[in-house]
Design an enzyme around this catalytic site. Structure first.
Site, PDB file in Angstrom:
ATOM      1  N   ASN A   7       0.879  -1.169   0.000  1.00 43.54           N
ATOM      2  CA  ASN A   7       0.000   0.000   0.000  1.00 43.54           C
ATOM      3  C   ASN A   7       0.915   1.217   0.000  1.00 43.54           C
ATOM      4  O   ASN A   7       1.340   1.700   1.054  1.00 43.54           O
ATOM      5  CB  ASN A   7      -0.911  -0.013   1.230  1.00 43.54           C
ATOM      6  N   ARG A  67      -2.666  -1.929  -3.468  1.00 45.55           N
ATOM      7  CA  ARG A  67      -3.826  -1.048  -3.318  1.00 45.55           C
ATOM      8  C   ARG A  67      -3.664   0.111  -4.281  1.00 45.55           C
ATOM      9  O   ARG A  67      -2.643   0.793  -4.285  1.00 45.55           O
ATOM     10  CB  ARG A  67      -3.921  -0.507  -1.895  1.00 45.55           C
ATOM     11  N   HIS A 156     -12.705   3.733   0.140  1.00 44.29           N
ATOM     12  CA  HIS A 156     -12.687   2.755   1.235  1.00 44.29           C
ATOM     13  C   HIS A 156     -13.360   1.443   0.817  1.00 44.29           C
ATOM     14  O   HIS A 156     -13.848   0.686   1.665  1.00 44.29           O
ATOM     15  CB  HIS A 156     -13.397   3.293   2.486  1.00 44.29           C
ATOM     16  N   ARG A 217     -11.174  17.043   6.826  1.00 43.41           N
ATOM     17  CA  ARG A 217     -12.016  17.294   5.663  1.00 43.41           C
ATOM     18  C   ARG A 217     -13.407  17.700   6.127  1.00 43.41           C
ATOM     19  O   ARG A 217     -13.946  17.157   7.090  1.00 43.41           O
ATOM     20  CB  ARG A 217     -12.126  16.058   4.779  1.00 43.41           C
ATOM     21  N   GLU A 335      -7.824  -4.273   5.437  1.00 43.00           N
ATOM     22  CA  GLU A 335      -7.785  -4.023   4.005  1.00 43.00           C
ATOM     23  C   GLU A 335      -6.673  -4.810   3.327  1.00 43.00           C
ATOM     24  O   GLU A 335      -6.834  -5.282   2.189  1.00 43.00           O
ATOM     25  CB  GLU A 335      -7.611  -2.529   3.749  1.00 43.00           C
TER      26      GLU A 335
END
Length: 348
Positions: A7, A67, A156, A217, A335
């Site tokens: 990743n 990823r 996600h 955010r 993940e």
């Protein structure tokens, strides 16, 4: 099979080594503070770390899974990487300028170090390619979609997919028979409505900015605010971009984006921290309510991610505002394991 999952982020490289049948983690770690173009050295460090697991070089692996944040509309599932796939990921850089270049760098360096080892790209956006058009289209002029590619992509995806499978197993249900709302809550946060194992709506949109309040955010805002700030206060496009992505969310509301520190401030009586947490939870409740209406029947609401898994105060603040007749589950996300599983599935 021995599968390495990479990743490659803009400033870090996470890695996990797995053996399949059954899938077992053999090694893993993270290399941080990587400067631009520095992933080559980082991958050399990964090779050194894997020696303890009996892997002298990447060339000894059976597969490498990567990823990749943005797959656009082209990729609805994981794919074996070749020159055409690399070119397509490069073409999608304008949609993920911070992530796809780093993902590509990891792919290309792994290809140099182990040219004969098959590599697989697992896309964050792929799981959400099952959204119906009425969920992924924005009410903008037609060419914004047909020519410019503006639509809801969602992110996600590997996390939402993984915890949905785990949740169905926990419930003793077939994934294809389940209706789930999954909450990936961390510094980045998103909600997903999953019917029969397929994503039918998700809170993040064209970029990861839309939806829930996050660490820095803003999540959902009235877009006219941006015109107002530009017209009346002289904000530039770059300044607005920075404000919404790096200076807003929990950080903008109370000066902290670490939920643990926010709880400490709440305990000390800080009203800004209290309000920030209330806004964070309220936005989650609104999305759960909307997605419960979309699904009709909700078998479980699933919490995952750093906050979702570890913050009982936030989970309680969310669930006590709901009147759903459903179960609430906490499922740790993995993940990297999902990427390993998809890598094997793609190659077998």
């Amino acid at each position: 099979m021995r599968i390495l999952v990479l990743n490659a982020g803009s400033s870090s490289l996470k890695y996990r080594l797995y053996r399949s049948n059954p899938m077992t983690e053999l090694a893993g770690g993270v290399i941080e503070q990587i400067r631009e173009g520095g992933h080559y050295t980082a991958i050399l460090e990964v090779e050194k770390a894997l020696e303890a697991a009996g892997i002298a070089s990447l060339a000894e692996l059976d597969a490498i899974g990567h990823r990749v944040v943005h797959g656009g509309e082209r990729f609805s599932e994981s794919v074996r990487i070749d020159a055409e796939v690399i070119a397509a990921i490069r073409e999608l850089i304008p949609l993920a300028p911070l992530h796809n270049p780093a993902n590509l760098e990891g792919i290309e360096i792994a290809g140099i170090r182990a040219p004969a080892v098959p590599q697989v790209a697992v896309f964050d956006t792929a799981f959400h390619q099952t959204l119906p058009a009425y969920a992924y289209r924005y009410a903008l002029p037609e060419e914004s979609y047909t020519r410019m590619g503006v639509r809801r992509y969602g992110f996600h995806g590997t996390s939402h997919h993984y915890v949905a499978k785990e949740a169905a197993a926990t419930l003793g249900m077939q994934l294809a028979d389940s209706n789930l709302i999954t909450l990936h809550l961390g510094n980045g946060a998103s909600v997903c409505a999953i019917r029969g194992g397929r994503s039918v709506d998700t809170s993040m949109g064209f970029t990861p900015l839309e939806g829930l309040v996050m660490g820095s955010r803003s999540g959902d805002v009235d877009p006219a605010i941006l015109f107002y700030l530009s017209r009346e206060y002289g904000y530039t496009l770059d300044a607005l971009d920075s404000m919404l992505n790096k200076e807003s969310g929990l950080l903008g509301l109370c000066g902290e984006n670490d939920m643990r520190l926010i709880h400490e401030k709440i305990a000390e009586g800080d009203p800004r921290a209290t309000l920030a947490h209330e806004i964070f939870c309220y936005r989650i409740v609104k999305y759960i309510g909307a997605y419960a209406a979309v699904l009709g029947r909700v078998d479980a609401v699933v919490f995952t991610g750093g906050i979702g898994e570890n913050d009982a105060i936030t989970r309680q603040a969310v669930t006590e505002q709901l009147s759903l007749d459903t179960r609430y589950l906490v499922i740790p996300t993995n993940e990297e394991l999902e990427i390993a599983v998809q890598t094997v599935r793609c190659l077998v």
